[in-house]
Enzyme design. Structure first.
Site, mmCIF file in Angstrom:
data_model
loop_
_atom_site.group_PDB
_atom_site.id
_atom_site.type_symbol
_atom_site.label_atom_id
_atom_site.label_comp_id
_atom_site.label_asym_id
_atom_site.label_seq_id
_atom_site.Cartn_x
_atom_site.Cartn_y
_atom_site.Cartn_z
ATOM 1 N N LYS A 33 0.438 -1.303 0.595
ATOM 2 C CA LYS A 33 -0.038 -0.151 -0.079
ATOM 3 C C LYS A 33 0.455 1.068 0.163
ATOM 4 O O LYS A 33 2.058 1.008 1.167
ATOM 5 C CB LYS A 33 -0.387 -0.155 1.267
ATOM 6 N N ASP A 60 -3.639 4.662 -1.784
ATOM 7 C CA ASP A 60 -4.619 4.845 -0.466
ATOM 8 C C ASP A 60 -3.717 6.573 -0.593
ATOM 9 O O ASP A 60 -3.530 6.271 0.465
ATOM 10 C CB ASP A 60 -4.060 3.888 0.898
ATOM 11 N N LEU A 61 -4.342 7.148 -1.125
ATOM 12 C CA LEU A 61 -4.480 8.747 -1.086
ATOM 13 C C LEU A 61 -5.806 9.335 -0.474
ATOM 14 O O LEU A 61 -6.288 10.604 -0.811
ATOM 15 C CB LEU A 61 -4.625 8.842 -2.769
ATOM 16 N N LYS A 62 -7.244 8.336 0.094
ATOM 17 C CA LYS A 62 -8.250 8.335 0.224
ATOM 18 C C LYS A 62 -8.801 10.244 -0.259
ATOM 19 O O LYS A 62 -9.029 11.533 0.311
ATOM 20 C CB LYS A 62 -8.200 8.757 1.240
ATOM 21 N N LEU A 63 -8.732 10.513 -1.871
ATOM 22 C CA LEU A 63 -9.670 11.021 -2.129
ATOM 23 C C LEU A 63 -10.788 11.759 -1.125
ATOM 24 O O LEU A 63 -11.991 10.955 -1.357
ATOM 25 C CB LEU A 63 -10.080 10.999 -3.876
ATOM 26 N N ASP A 65 -13.187 14.988 -2.539
ATOM 27 C CA ASP A 65 -13.432 16.422 -2.814
ATOM 28 C C ASP A 65 -14.553 16.927 -3.316
ATOM 29 O O ASP A 65 -15.842 15.654 -4.312
ATOM 30 C CB ASP A 65 -12.390 16.711 -3.659
ATOM 31 N N ILE A 66 -15.138 17.975 -4.899
ATOM 32 C CA ILE A 66 -16.581 17.961 -5.206
ATOM 33 C C ILE A 66 -16.037 16.931 -6.603
ATOM 34 O O ILE A 66 -14.980 16.034 -6.988
ATOM 35 C CB ILE A 66 -17.126 19.464 -6.032
ATOM 36 N N ASN A 68 -16.380 16.245 -10.052
ATOM 37 C CA ASN A 68 -16.140 16.807 -11.193
ATOM 38 C C ASN A 68 -14.283 16.816 -11.071
ATOM 39 O O ASN A 68 -13.411 16.203 -10.913
ATOM 40 C CB ASN A 68 -16.143 18.392 -10.983
ATOM 41 N N THR A 120 -10.358 3.596 10.767
ATOM 42 C CA THR A 120 -10.058 2.906 12.063
ATOM 43 C C THR A 120 -9.770 3.494 13.786
ATOM 44 O O THR A 120 -10.215 2.732 14.249
ATOM 45 C CB THR A 120 -9.811 1.812 11.910
ATOM 46 N N GLY A 211 0.608 -2.718 8.782
ATOM 47 C CA GLY A 211 1.646 -1.152 9.062
ATOM 48 C C GLY A 211 2.802 -1.666 9.762
ATOM 49 O O GLY A 211 3.600 -2.117 9.851
ATOM 50 N N ARG A 212 2.928 -1.156 11.366
ATOM 51 C CA ARG A 212 3.370 -0.926 12.097
ATOM 52 C C ARG A 212 3.825 -2.261 12.442
ATOM 53 O O ARG A 212 4.679 -2.793 12.725
ATOM 54 C CB ARG A 212 3.186 0.411 13.249
HETATM 55 O O1 C5P Z 1 0.590 1.150 10.797
HETATM 56 P P1 C5P Z 1 -1.193 0.462 10.893
HETATM 57 O O2 C5P Z 1 -0.834 -1.059 10.587
HETATM 58 O O3 C5P Z 1 -2.162 1.053 11.901
HETATM 59 O O4 C5P Z 1 -0.987 0.597 9.887
HETATM 60 C C1 C5P Z 1 -2.015 1.062 8.983
HETATM 61 C C2 C5P Z 1 -2.898 1.566 8.053
HETATM 62 O O5 C5P Z 1 -3.705 1.759 7.004
HETATM 63 C C3 C5P Z 1 -2.080 3.056 7.459
HETATM 64 O O6 C5P Z 1 -0.941 3.386 6.197
HETATM 65 C C4 C5P Z 1 -3.074 3.816 7.288
HETATM 66 O O7 C5P Z 1 -2.822 5.123 6.843
HETATM 67 C C5 C5P Z 1 -4.526 2.963 6.927
HETATM 68 N N1 C5P Z 1 -5.523 3.204 7.354
HETATM 69 C C6 C5P Z 1 -6.417 3.211 8.485
HETATM 70 N N2 C5P Z 1 -7.697 3.422 8.598
HETATM 71 C C7 C5P Z 1 -8.480 3.481 7.909
HETATM 72 C C8 C5P Z 1 -7.754 3.520 6.319
HETATM 73 C C9 C5P Z 1 -6.580 3.304 6.302
HETATM 74 O O8 C5P Z 1 -5.407 2.612 9.297
HETATM 75 N N3 C5P Z 1 -9.899 3.870 7.115
#
Ligand code: C5P
Length: 237
Positions: A33, A60-63, A65-66, A68, A120, A211-212
């Site tokens: 991601k 994962d840029l989570k757009l 906006d309006i 268009n 989350t 992630g972490r």
């Molecule tokens: O490090 P961790 O496991 O918490 O990373 C979760 C990843 O998922 C992060 O990159 C975070 O931006 C992404 N994310 C999230 N909750 C969402 C959408 C994306 O934690 N609803």
């Protein structure tokens, strides 16, 4: 349906990302991601570099906006070759429909489009007191998922704790992509609605985003393999 573990590569540069992914050499290339930190630091080329190395990519840029603006941005993003892209369902159905139109690439090919329901990191208390939404989280998330499905999207980003309810409301084929995953006994960091990889499997998640727990582990490859095993294999709870 394909189930997989997606590694959230939340690194400040392409070099650090590639050095991290070098640890996985010789294995099947993990789904990765690319979030805002890496994309804004490195630019669109990072998508192509990771695709060239054989990684499926979730952008994962989570757009939000309006309609268009989002539709036109999706047109640009869909050319980068990502396999999955997302936006915020809170932008509404017109925005999501415009995004779907923008995404279509030549030859009928397009990335999967997924809507973030509620982050989350958002707790019930924050939902009510800051966002002024006085409804149970599960009801809010399920309603956003239904709107996303009606707009033609492929699935949602949600907590694993909500995956079963969303499948019941929107069908088994509607994807649930779930961050908020931690190994048993580990700290939740800033995440509020969390479960383990095995818990996410039993709750019906299609993809877990981790992630972490992988990127900060002393042995990231071992942590990734444990995630895969726990998430994909039955009877290991
Ligand atoms: O490090 P961790 O496991 O918490 O990373 C979760 C990843 O998922 C992060 O990159 C975070 O931006 C992404 N994310 C999230 N909750 C969402 C959408 C994306 O934690 N609803």
């Amino acid at each position: 349906m394909a189930k997989d573990v997606i590694i959230a590569c939340d690194f400040p540069s392409g070099e650090e990302t590639l050095a991290f992914l070098d640890k996985f050499q010789g294995r099947a290339r993990p789904y990765v991601k690319i979030g805002m930190e890496l994309f804004y630091a490195q630019g669109p080329d990072i998508v192509k570099r990771l695709k060239d190395r054989g990684h499926p990519v979730f952008l994962d840029l989570k757009l939000h906006d309006i309609p268009n603006t989002v539709g036109r941005a999706m047109e640009v993003l869909s050319r980068l070759g990502a396999d999955m892209i997302n936006l915020h369902a809170a932008g509404g159905s017109a925005m999501m429909e415009a995004a779907m139109e923008g995404l279509s690439r030549g030859g009928g090919q397009r990335p999967l489009l997924i809507a973030v329901t509620q982050l989350t990191s958002t707790s019930q208390e924050r939902l009510e007191q800051e966002l002024l939404i006085p409804r149970p989280m599960e009801e809010v998330v399920t309603s956003y998922a239904r709107t996303a499905k009606a707009a033609g999207l492929d699935g949602v980003v949600c907590s694993p704790l909500e995956a079963g309810t969303i499948h019941a409301a929107c069908g088994e084929g509607f994807l649930t992509v779930t961050p908020g995953v931690r190994f048993a006994g580990a700290a939740g960091d800033d995440q509020q609605r969390v479960t383990t990889p095995a818990g996410a499997r039993s709750l019906g998640s299609d993809y877990i985003v981790v992630g972490r727990p992988i990127t900060q582990a002393p042995d990231p490859l071992a942590a990734y393999e444990k995630c895969l095993k726990d998430f994909l294999t039955d009877n290991n709870e």
